[in-house]
Scaffold this active site. Structure first.
Site, PDB file in Angstrom:
ATOM      1  CB  SER A  11      57.966  22.286 -40.799  1.00 52.87           C
ATOM      2  OG  SER A  11      58.528  21.014 -41.094  1.00 52.87           O
ATOM      3  CG  HIS A  36      60.395  23.420 -37.354  1.00 50.27           C
ATOM      4  ND1 HIS A  36      60.615  23.580 -36.006  1.00 50.27           N
ATOM      5  CD2 HIS A  36      60.000  22.137 -37.520  1.00 50.27           C
ATOM      6  CE1 HIS A  36      60.347  22.450 -35.374  1.00 50.27           C
ATOM      7  NE2 HIS A  36      59.979  21.544 -36.264  1.00 50.27           N
ATOM      8  CG  ASP A  38      60.453  18.701 -38.605  1.00 54.41           C
ATOM      9  OD1 ASP A  38      60.429  18.862 -37.380  1.00 54.41           O
ATOM     10  OD2 ASP A  38      59.642  19.236 -39.386  1.00 54.41           O
ATOM     11  CG  MET A  40      62.191  13.028 -38.471  1.00 54.12           C
ATOM     12  SD  MET A  40      60.600  12.598 -39.191  1.00 54.12           S
ATOM     13  CE  MET A  40      59.719  14.155 -39.023  1.00 54.12           C
ATOM     14  CG  HIS A  69      61.638  19.030 -33.782  1.00 54.95           C
ATOM     15  ND1 HIS A  69      60.345  18.835 -34.230  1.00 54.95           N
ATOM     16  CD2 HIS A  69      61.768  18.261 -32.666  1.00 54.95           C
ATOM     17  CE1 HIS A  69      59.731  17.980 -33.421  1.00 54.95           C
ATOM     18  NE2 HIS A  69      60.570  17.620 -32.476  1.00 54.95           N
ATOM     19  CG  MET A  71      61.354  14.550 -33.844  1.00 53.39           C
ATOM     20  SD  MET A  71      60.188  14.910 -35.168  1.00 53.39           S
ATOM     21  CE  MET A  71      61.148  16.094 -36.089  1.00 53.39           C
ATOM     22  CG  MET A 140      56.059  16.947 -30.438  1.00 50.01           C
ATOM     23  SD  MET A 140      56.663  17.829 -31.898  1.00 50.01           S
ATOM     24  CE  MET A 140      55.665  17.115 -33.212  1.00 50.01           C
ATOM     25  CG  ASP A 178      56.395  20.670 -34.892  1.00 45.36           C
ATOM     26  OD1 ASP A 178      55.749  20.659 -35.956  1.00 45.36           O
ATOM     27  OD2 ASP A 178      57.538  20.177 -34.780  1.00 45.36           O
TER      28      ASP A 178
HETATM   29  C1  DX5 Z   1      56.321  16.287 -37.283  1.00 46.48           C
HETATM   30  C2  DX5 Z   1      57.285  17.431 -37.432  1.00 46.48           C
HETATM   31  C3  DX5 Z   1      56.632  18.683 -37.840  1.00 46.48           C
HETATM   32  C4  DX5 Z   1      55.975  18.631 -39.195  1.00 46.48           C
HETATM   33  C5  DX5 Z   1      54.793  19.528 -39.145  1.00 46.48           C
HETATM   34  O1  DX5 Z   1      56.974  15.189 -36.758  1.00 46.48           O
HETATM   35  O2  DX5 Z   1      57.960  17.684 -36.204  1.00 46.48           O
HETATM   36  O3  DX5 Z   1      57.530  19.797 -37.769  1.00 46.48           O
HETATM   37  O4  DX5 Z   1      56.786  19.043 -40.243  1.00 46.48           O
HETATM   38  O5  DX5 Z   1      54.087  19.381 -40.332  1.00 46.48           O
HETATM   39  P1  DX5 Z   1      52.545  19.750 -40.404  1.00 46.48           P
HETATM   40  O6  DX5 Z   1      52.471  21.237 -40.157  1.00 46.48           O
HETATM   41  O7  DX5 Z   1      52.145  19.356 -41.768  1.00 46.48           O
HETATM   42  O8  DX5 Z   1      51.844  18.991 -39.318  1.00 46.48           O
HETATM   43 ZN    ZN Z   2      59.136  19.632 -36.001  1.00 46.13          ZN
END
Ligand code: DX5
Ligand code: ZN
Length: 225
Positions: A11, A36, A38, A40, A69, A71, A140, A178
């Site tokens: 990620s 990956h 993320d 947000m 992903h 969010m 998650m 994740d």
């Molecule tokens: C959290 C994200 C993850 C995050 C994981 O909301 O969806 O993908 O980057 O990071 P680590 O591996 O540090 O928990």
């Molecule tokens: Zn993620």
């Protein structure tokens, strides 16, 4: 071509945002199977990260598929833009989608893989009627929003429950996990039935992201094969 059972998806949330190209090259050298990404929006989760223009730039440099992903509170509004930007896999949270079947069908119609995501407090039963339709399920193992959080061990029970649900539907779709994945728990996750392992801080906060990727992959593969 069938993908390997174990896939590592670093990620980039925990990477240096001023040097994402170099971060991707490093983890690819370490054997990353996916990148990956993320996304947000500051509404579904408190944090704000990246949008389609950045994904488009990442797509130009990544040699492995982009696992995006979402969010965000309104995935239906933005799914197409992320696919056009280059997402190869797109996952959406069940918590924000009353018409999940329609969303999944739409994403698949764009020619990419559609995944559904469950928060730690979201019951597996919500997937009951969609289990035959999904290309992957993301569980998650932290509450979404930030990298570097502590792994929630109970998530591993959910892995088994999701696998059983998918199997009952005749769906061999992979399970992704994740949040908080590192060398201390990746073997347990592999033993529980996880196929795709997201790791952010365990990779990008290490001195050598390529070696960290390789070490995680080896640890998971040793259990899964
Ligand atoms: C959290 C994200 C993850 C995050 C994981 O909301 O969806 O993908 O980057 O990071 P680590 O591996 O540090 O928990
Ligand atoms: Zn993620």
């Amino acid at each position: 071509m069938t993908p390997p059972r174990v896939r590592i998806a670093p990620s980039i949330l925990s990477a240096d945002f001023a040097a994402l190209g170099a971060a991707i090259a490093a983890v690819e050298q370490g054997g990353a199977d996916l990148i990956h990404v993320d996304v947000m929006d500051g509404h579904f989760v408190p944090n704000i990260t990246i949008g389609p223009p950045v994904v488009k730039s990442l797509k130009r440099v990544a040699r492995v598929p982009l696992d995006v992903h979402l969010m965000i509170t309104d995935p239906d509004r933005y799914a197409e833009a992320f696919v056009e930007a280059g997402a190869d896999m797109l996952s959406v949270h069940v918590e924000v989608l009353p018409h999940l079947h329609r969303t999944i069908t739409f994403i698949k119609s764009l020619g990419i893989q559609a995944g559904v995501v469950l928060n730690p407090s979201t019951p597996v039963a919500l997937l009951e009627d969609i289990a035959g339709d999904v290309d992957f399920v993301l569980i998650m193992s932290v509450n979404p929003g930030f990298g570097g959080q502590k792994f929630i061990p109970k998530s591993l029970q959910k892995v088994g429950a999701v696998r059983a649900l998918l199997d009952r539907a005749g769906n061999r779709a992979p399970i992704e996990i994740d949040g908080g994945i590192d060398r201390s728990n990746i073997a347990q996750a592999a033993a529980a039935g996880v196929d795709i392992f997201v790791a952010g801080s365990a990779i990008f906060h290490s001195a050598d992201p390529a070696a960290a990727t390789r070490a995680l992959k080896d640890a998971a593969t040793a259990v899964a094969s």
